[in-house]
Design a protein around this motif. Structure first.
Motif, PDB file in Angstrom:
ATOM      1  N   PRO A  25       0.795  -1.231   0.000  1.00 48.40           N
ATOM      2  CA  PRO A  25       0.000   0.000   0.000  1.00 48.40           C
ATOM      3  C   PRO A  25       0.829   1.285   0.000  1.00 48.40           C
ATOM      4  CG  PRO A  25      -0.136  -1.087   2.134  1.00 48.40           C
ATOM      5  CD  PRO A  25       0.635  -2.005   1.229  1.00 48.40           C
ATOM      6  N   LEU A  26       2.151   1.160   0.138  1.00 38.97           N
ATOM      7  CA  LEU A  26       3.011   2.343   0.137  1.00 38.97           C
ATOM      8  C   LEU A  26       3.799   2.495  -1.162  1.00 38.97           C
ATOM      9  CD1 LEU A  26       4.337   2.103   3.792  1.00 38.97           C
ATOM     10  CD2 LEU A  26       2.452   3.491   2.906  1.00 38.97           C
ATOM     11  N   ARG A  27       3.425   1.712  -2.191  1.00 37.15           N
ATOM     12  CA  ARG A  27       4.145   1.787  -3.465  1.00 37.15           C
ATOM     13  C   ARG A  27       3.181   2.088  -4.610  1.00 37.15           C
ATOM     14  NH1 ARG A  27       7.684  -2.749  -5.079  1.00 37.15           N
ATOM     15  NH2 ARG A  27       8.308  -1.242  -6.622  1.00 37.15           N
ATOM     16  N   SER A  28       2.483   3.178  -4.519  1.00 38.25           N
ATOM     17  CA  SER A  28       1.616   3.688  -5.582  1.00 38.25           C
ATOM     18  C   SER A  28       0.734   2.594  -6.178  1.00 38.25           C
ATOM     19  CB  SER A  28       2.443   4.404  -6.646  1.00 38.25           C
ATOM     20  OG  SER A  28       3.223   5.418  -6.059  1.00 38.25           O
ATOM     21  N   ASP A  29       0.934   2.258  -7.453  1.00 37.21           N
ATOM     22  CA  ASP A  29       0.064   1.312  -8.157  1.00 37.21           C
ATOM     23  C   ASP A  29       0.120  -0.106  -7.610  1.00 37.21           C
ATOM     24  OD1 ASP A  29      -0.728   3.388  -9.774  1.00 37.21           O
ATOM     25  OD2 ASP A  29       0.251   2.656 -11.583  1.00 37.21           O
ATOM     26  N   ASP A  30       1.147  -0.433  -6.839  1.00 34.67           N
ATOM     27  CA  ASP A  30       1.260  -1.780  -6.295  1.00 34.67           C
ATOM     28  C   ASP A  30       0.147  -2.098  -5.297  1.00 34.67           C
ATOM     29  OD1 ASP A  30       2.665  -4.273  -6.309  1.00 34.67           O
ATOM     30  OD2 ASP A  30       3.439  -3.787  -4.320  1.00 34.67           O
ATOM     31  N   THR A  31      -0.578  -1.098  -4.857  1.00 35.54           N
ATOM     32  CA  THR A  31      -1.687  -1.317  -3.930  1.00 35.54           C
ATOM     33  C   THR A  31      -2.961  -1.773  -4.638  1.00 35.54           C
ATOM     34  OG1 THR A  31      -2.798  -0.364  -2.014  1.00 35.54           O
ATOM     35  CG2 THR A  31      -2.602   1.049  -3.919  1.00 35.54           C
ATOM     36  N   ALA A  32      -2.954  -1.851  -5.947  1.00 35.38           N
ATOM     37  CA  ALA A  32      -4.170  -2.137  -6.727  1.00 35.38           C
ATOM     38  C   ALA A  32      -4.854  -3.439  -6.316  1.00 35.38           C
ATOM     39  CB  ALA A  32      -3.842  -2.155  -8.214  1.00 35.38           C
ATOM     40  N   GLY A  33      -4.100  -4.506  -6.110  1.00 37.66           N
ATOM     41  CA  GLY A  33      -4.712  -5.777  -5.719  1.00 37.66           C
ATOM     42  C   GLY A  33      -5.477  -5.674  -4.420  1.00 37.66           C
ATOM     43  N   LEU A  34      -4.956  -4.891  -3.495  1.00 35.92           N
ATOM     44  CA  LEU A  34      -5.617  -4.690  -2.203  1.00 35.92           C
ATOM     45  C   LEU A  34      -6.884  -3.861  -2.362  1.00 35.92           C
ATOM     46  CD1 LEU A  34      -2.378  -3.811  -0.212  1.00 35.92           C
ATOM     47  CD2 LEU A  34      -3.462  -6.065  -0.444  1.00 35.92           C
ATOM     48  N   LEU A  87       7.560   5.150  -4.130  1.00 39.75           N
ATOM     49  CA  LEU A  87       6.955   5.324  -2.809  1.00 39.75           C
ATOM     50  C   LEU A  87       5.863   6.371  -2.884  1.00 39.75           C
ATOM     51  CD1 LEU A  87       9.989   5.248  -0.368  1.00 39.75           C
ATOM     52  CD2 LEU A  87       8.225   3.512  -0.682  1.00 39.75           C
ATOM     53  N   GLY A  88       4.766   6.065  -2.257  1.00 35.52           N
ATOM     54  CA  GLY A  88       3.636   6.985  -2.241  1.00 35.52           C
ATOM     55  C   GLY A  88       2.341   6.215  -2.244  1.00 35.52           C
ATOM     56  N   THR A  89       1.257   6.936  -2.022  1.00 41.39           N
ATOM     57  CA  THR A  89      -0.052   6.294  -1.932  1.00 41.39           C
ATOM     58  C   THR A  89      -0.997   6.739  -3.046  1.00 41.39           C
ATOM     59  OG1 THR A  89      -0.789   8.002  -0.384  1.00 41.39           O
ATOM     60  CG2 THR A  89       0.111   5.961   0.566  1.00 41.39           C
ATOM     61  N   THR A  90      -0.500   7.506  -3.982  1.00 37.71           N
ATOM     62  CA  THR A  90      -1.340   7.996  -5.070  1.00 37.71           C
ATOM     63  C   THR A  90      -1.305   7.030  -6.242  1.00 37.71           C
ATOM     64  OG1 THR A  90      -0.847  10.269  -4.414  1.00 37.71           O
ATOM     65  CG2 THR A  90      -1.763   9.940  -6.607  1.00 37.71           C
ATOM     66  N   LEU A  91      -2.485   6.615  -6.681  1.00 39.13           N
ATOM     67  CA  LEU A  91      -2.590   5.741  -7.847  1.00 39.13           C
ATOM     68  C   LEU A  91      -2.481   6.547  -9.130  1.00 39.13           C
ATOM     69  CD1 LEU A  91      -5.653   3.448  -7.073  1.00 39.13           C
ATOM     70  CD2 LEU A  91      -3.267   2.765  -7.163  1.00 39.13           C
TER      71      LEU A  91
END
Length: 149
Positions: free
Chosen positions: A16-25, A124-128
């Protein structure tokens, strides 16, 4: 991938702290908002699916759908069958998905898929990214249609 009447476990992966990598969550969050049948379950495993092996291997489900970003794919998203997943080395997880699949198949013969999403930004970041927001909407609408059939 026909899921409507199947016993399905959706597994969201990502950081959740790596931008687009949070998509699955985020897709798992959206799936949990559906009026789910008792046949569909969902879990977020973040970047350590190996910590959830017990939950992944037990239960009524016979289908597991992993949802994660996949670097290097050309299409916005792609559905991989378990045999295709074995050849990848894209994972940023402690254990690759191939190892997870091997473990799960020793417990029970699961039908396993990976919904691979093409990330635009992994800093790093939370913005998609706008691209990932569109991909998420497409995937969520597809699962929602399948859920309502």
């Amino acid at each position: 991938m026909k899921l409507r009447k199947r016993q399905v476990l959706f597994v969201g992966l990502g950081n959740p702290l790596r931008s687009d990598d949070t998509a699955g969550l985020l897709i798992i969050d959206r799936i949990l908002e559906f009026p789910l049948s008792e046949n569909w379950k969902a879990v977020k495993c973040y970047q350590t699916p190996e910590n959830y092996l017990d939950a992944l291997s037990k239960g009524k489900h016979d289908v597991i759908v992993f949802i994660d970003t996949v670097q290097g794919i050309e299409e916005n998203y792609r559905i991989y069958e378990k045999e295709e997943i074995r050849d990848f080395s894209f994972s940023t997880h402690s254990f690759g998905l191939a190892s997870i699949i091997d473990f799960l198949n020793r417990k029970k013969r699961f039908e396993i898929y990976l919904v691979g999403l093409r990330p635009a930004v992994l800093s790093l970041g939370t913005t998609l990214s706008l691209e990932m927001k569109r991909i998420i909407e497409t995937i969520v609408k597809g699962f929602e249609r399948e859920c309502r059939k």
